[in-house]
Enzyme design. Structure first.
Site, PDB file in Angstrom:
ATOM      1  N   GLU A   5       0.815  -1.214   0.000  1.00 57.00           N
ATOM      2  CA  GLU A   5       0.000   0.000   0.000  1.00 57.00           C
ATOM      3  C   GLU A   5       0.850   1.267   0.000  1.00 57.00           C
ATOM      4  O   GLU A   5       0.481   2.266  -0.632  1.00 57.00           O
ATOM      5  CB  GLU A   5      -0.940  -0.010   1.210  1.00 57.00           C
ATOM      6  CG  GLU A   5      -2.105  -0.981   1.093  1.00 57.00           C
ATOM      7  CD  GLU A   5      -1.733  -2.428   1.379  1.00 57.00           C
ATOM      8  OE1 GLU A   5      -2.557  -3.314   1.112  1.00 57.00           O
ATOM      9  OE2 GLU A   5      -0.604  -2.655   1.865  1.00 57.00           O
ATOM     10  N   HIS A  46     -11.076  -6.206   8.455  1.00 59.78           N
ATOM     11  CA  HIS A  46     -11.853  -5.943   7.243  1.00 59.78           C
ATOM     12  C   HIS A  46     -13.131  -5.181   7.573  1.00 59.78           C
ATOM     13  O   HIS A  46     -14.134  -5.324   6.882  1.00 59.78           O
ATOM     14  CB  HIS A  46     -12.192  -7.254   6.517  1.00 59.78           C
ATOM     15  CG  HIS A  46     -11.003  -8.003   6.029  1.00 59.78           C
ATOM     16  ND1 HIS A  46     -10.298  -8.875   6.832  1.00 59.78           N
ATOM     17  CD2 HIS A  46     -10.373  -8.007   4.835  1.00 59.78           C
ATOM     18  CE1 HIS A  46      -9.298  -9.393   6.142  1.00 59.78           C
ATOM     19  NE2 HIS A  46      -9.312  -8.877   4.928  1.00 59.78           N
TER      20      HIS A  46
END
Length: 371
Positions: free
Chosen positions: A106, A176
């Protein structure tokens, strides 16, 4: 385990030849901007079609790539459509030089996107889950947000848009399910946008991509398939930093964003059965947020309730509460109420207890109105 497995699929990195150039961001797609600006807030021409939220996002990405040849979409697994299918069909139509997979990194995705935008391109980067945006935090906070300021506006990365699904999904657990919007709302130089529905998602995403500032665009993954509505098939934008009053009321003002709007609407319906008239506002853009619309509503109702999934301490609801207390102090008839996530890591088995549910909101509405 299933989510982890999905993140490990399709890690081949496609080439990105032809990216770059020296033209300024403002010049690279002036024609496309001119057409889009004339359509802001409208239907974009053509008819409408009932679609879900991930399809609306997909339509926006198609339009962005089609109207600006210097736009690029990239991230983990986007080449085959992504975990949530938001990028389905893009690589086939626009080619692997403009729509491509990245390594699982990322920080690298954000750093590459900043450089790409600084060269006058529109970089539309996907972080597969908002929970994994934190490795990119330094790039976004210390580079993207400060790029224009540190140069005295001689150069910028205004063509940067970071897309990422956020929030609860019913079974996501710690990694998540998080809602990290407040972290980025603390950073001057970034805009933060969160849509509540398919029509909002398409119009706000196109506006974010075309905005001359870096934008963090969080998408409520709970609603990717659940939320369906009529969406204009053409090109249109919805204005940033403009809240929307989606339900008129006189007794109390409710504020939320993203997936929480659906929960707030249910609470409004139940409150109405008890004779309580709720005014509901979708903030849409968190930074810079529309203080004037909220202030006008609270001045009318005298009461305010804010609800979001993120933990209550340090959540963006606290900023709204403080600002409205300053602006509406003499008109407030009760303390500002907040119904938010708990101050714990996001749980798996105990998710129903963590969430700011309809019943929690309804109890807070009644307590505030009867204060």
């Amino acid at each position: 385990m299933a989510m982890k497995a999905l993140r490990e699929v399709g890690r081949k990195r496609s080439g990105a030849a032809g990216i770059g150039g020296s033209r300024g961001f403002a010049d690279c797609a002036a024609a496309a901007m001119g057409v889009a600006e004339r359509r802001e807030g409208g239907g974009g021409g053509g008819g409408t079609k009932a679609v879900n939220l991930f399809t609306a996002v997909n339509q926006a990405l198609h339009i962005a790539l089609d109207t600006d040849p210097r736009s690029y979409v990239f991230g983990e697994d986007v080449g085959f459509g992504g975990v949530f299918r938001c990028t389905t069909g893009l690589a086939d139509r626009f080619g692997k030089n403009r729509v491509f997979n990245t390594p699982l990194c990322e920080q690298g995705i954000a750093g590459f996107a900043i450089g790409l935008a600084a060269m006058g391109n529109r970089a539309i980067a996907e972080i597969q889950f908002a929970d994994y945006i934190f490795p990119a935090f330094d790039q976004l906070v210390n580079e993207a947000a400060k790029f224009r300021y540190r140069s005295g506006n001689e150069f910028n990365c205004g063509g940067l848009t970071i897309r990422s699904p956020y929030g609860a999904v019913g079974h996501g657990g710690h990694y998540h399910s998080q809602s990290p919007e407040a972290f980025f709302c603390h950073v001057p130089g970034l805009k933060v946008v969160i849509p509540r529905s398919p029509r909002e998602a398409k119009g706000l995403l196109l506006a974010s991509i075309r905005d001359p500032n870096p934008v963090i665009f969080f998408e409520p993954k709970w609603l990717y398939r659940l939320s369906v509505e009529e969406v204009p098939e053409g090109d249109y934008m919805l204005p940033l930093s403009q809240a929307e009053v989606i339900r008129k009321g006189s007794d109390i003002t409710l504020i939320g964003w993203g997936a929480q709007l659906a929960v707030l609407e249910q609470a409004c319906e139940d409150a109405a059965k008890d004779g309580i008239s709720c005014e509901l506002i979708d903030l849409r853009t968190l930074i810079p947020w529309d203080k004037e619309t909220v202030e006008a509503s609270v001045s009318k109702t005298g009461k305010l309730l804010i609800s979001h999934e993120a933990p209550i301490t340090g959540g963006f609801g606290a900023e709204i509460a403080a600002s409205i207390a300053e602006r509406c102090f003499l008109r407030l008839e009760a303390p500002v109420a907040r119904v938010c996530g708990l101050d714990t890591p996001f749980p798996l088995v105990y998710e129903p207890f963590y969430m700011p549910t309809k019943n929690k909101i309804l109890d807070a509405i009644k307590a505030t109105v009867n204060y």
